[in-house]
Design an enzyme around this catalytic site. Structure first.
Site, PDB file in Angstrom:
ATOM      1  N   HIS A 196       0.837  -1.196   0.000  1.00 32.90           N
ATOM      2  CA  HIS A 196       0.000   0.000   0.000  1.00 32.90           C
ATOM      3  C   HIS A 196       0.878   1.254   0.000  1.00 32.90           C
ATOM      4  O   HIS A 196       1.807   1.366   0.799  1.00 32.90           O
ATOM      5  CB  HIS A 196      -0.928   0.001   1.210  1.00 32.90           C
ATOM      6  CG  HIS A 196      -2.126   0.869   1.013  1.00 32.90           C
ATOM      7  ND1 HIS A 196      -2.052   2.249   1.130  1.00 32.90           N
ATOM      8  CD2 HIS A 196      -3.410   0.574   0.699  1.00 32.90           C
ATOM      9  CE1 HIS A 196      -3.251   2.746   0.899  1.00 32.90           C
ATOM     10  NE2 HIS A 196      -4.083   1.759   0.634  1.00 32.90           N
ATOM     11  N   PRO A 197       0.600   2.216  -0.886  1.00 35.15           N
ATOM     12  CA  PRO A 197       1.497   3.377  -1.048  1.00 35.15           C
ATOM     13  C   PRO A 197       1.215   4.543  -0.110  1.00 35.15           C
ATOM     14  O   PRO A 197       1.761   5.631  -0.293  1.00 35.15           O
ATOM     15  CB  PRO A 197       1.225   3.786  -2.505  1.00 35.15           C
ATOM     16  CG  PRO A 197      -0.216   3.463  -2.715  1.00 35.15           C
ATOM     17  CD  PRO A 197      -0.465   2.188  -1.920  1.00 35.15           C
ATOM     18  N   CYS A 198       0.400   4.336   0.921  1.00 36.03           N
ATOM     19  CA  CYS A 198      -0.015   5.471   1.749  1.00 36.03           C
ATOM     20  C   CYS A 198       1.150   6.111   2.507  1.00 36.03           C
ATOM     21  O   CYS A 198       1.065   7.274   2.912  1.00 36.03           O
ATOM     22  CB  CYS A 198      -1.119   5.055   2.718  1.00 36.03           C
ATOM     23  SG  CYS A 198      -0.621   3.801   3.914  1.00 36.03           S
ATOM     24  N   GLN A 199       2.248   5.394   2.718  1.00 33.45           N
ATOM     25  CA  GLN A 199       3.387   5.939   3.451  1.00 33.45           C
ATOM     26  C   GLN A 199       4.575   6.289   2.549  1.00 33.45           C
ATOM     27  O   GLN A 199       5.634   6.676   3.031  1.00 33.45           O
ATOM     28  CB  GLN A 199       3.832   4.938   4.526  1.00 33.45           C
ATOM     29  CG  GLN A 199       2.754   4.644   5.554  1.00 33.45           C
ATOM     30  CD  GLN A 199       3.172   3.575   6.548  1.00 33.45           C
ATOM     31  OE1 GLN A 199       4.318   3.115   6.543  1.00 33.45           O
ATOM     32  NE2 GLN A 199       2.258   3.164   7.397  1.00 33.45           N
TER      33      GLN A 199
END
Length: 237
Positions: A196-199
């Site tokens: 997941h690219p949220c960080q």
């Protein structure tokens, strides 16, 4: 000297900037003096015919053969088969405690299992795509040709075959958001895993890298948690 003026909005990428970053990485791989490393690490830039979107594909065997000749031939044939668009194997679904991804985890039970001629050689395919919302690279990955009775689309298989011990606790604690997630693949629409690219924004912000090094830096931050390490020879190019 700051290199951030090379980007429209650091560390986010436009489609054009991502395409350029992919071209730089592909060129770096082509020119690198990898020697025997190239036999077990395949990388190329790809373009989707329907949308024109660019991505990076990386193939790695999970069990390295002791025979360099056999290994090289195997990787080349797997590589060619993927280029022809053939499916390596059906993906089985088994992800307990991931109820929010139930729609993603459905498989076509009407299709009989298909067995690859290379079923004795498990391998992983990594792909780098630009996320349409977060506007940062996203690492997708799928397992193929695992031993019989071991499902390929299974979170436990991912942790067993790809995630190093030092990353397991952190990834399991992160859950679906912020860790390993499941969703339809952006091109094939088949169930796939991704980081997941949220960080990613926070991870990339401290760096000030040229466009030609963007994906190398990003891979160094993201890839290791699922067993994708950039060869030293590639980093030195």
């Amino acid at each position: 000297m700051s290199h951030r003026d090379e980007y429209s909005q650091w560390p986010f990428l436009t489609e054009e900037e991502f395409e350029l970053a992919c071209a730089f990485l592909d060129s770096r791989y082509t020119k690198a003096k990898l020697g025997p490393v190239r036999k077990g690490f395949k990388l190329r830039s790809r373009r989707t015919a329907t949308t024109g979107a660019t991505s990076i594909e990386i193939l790695r065997l999970l069990n390295v053969s002791s025979d360099d000749g056999d290994l090289s031939e195997l990787l080349d044939q797997l590589w060619d088969r993927r280029a022809d668009g053939a499916s390596a194997s059906d993906m089985e679904v088994d992800m307990p405690n991931e109820d929010q991804d139930n729609e993603v985890l459905l498989s076509n039970t009407d299709t009989p299992p298909q067995y690859s001629m290379y079923a004795h050689q498990p391998y992983v395919v990594y792909e780098i795509h630009l996320h349409p919302t977060y506007r940062v690279p996203t690492l997708w990955f799928t397992l193929h040709d695992l031993p019989m009775a071991e499902p390929t689309f299974d979170l436990n298989s991912v942790f067993r075959y790809l995630v190093p011990d030092e990353h397991k606790a952190q990834l399991r604690a992160a859950g679906v958001t912020g860790g390993i997630s499941a969703a339809p693949h952006p091109i094939t629409d088949l169930p796939s895993f991704f980081i997941h690219p949220c960080q990613t924004k926070e991870a990339m912000e401290p760096f000030d890298c040229e466009a030609k090094d963007y994906l190398m830096v990003w891979l160094g931050l993201v890839g290791g948690c699922v067993g994708l390490w950039v060869p030293r020879e590639l980093a030195e190019t």
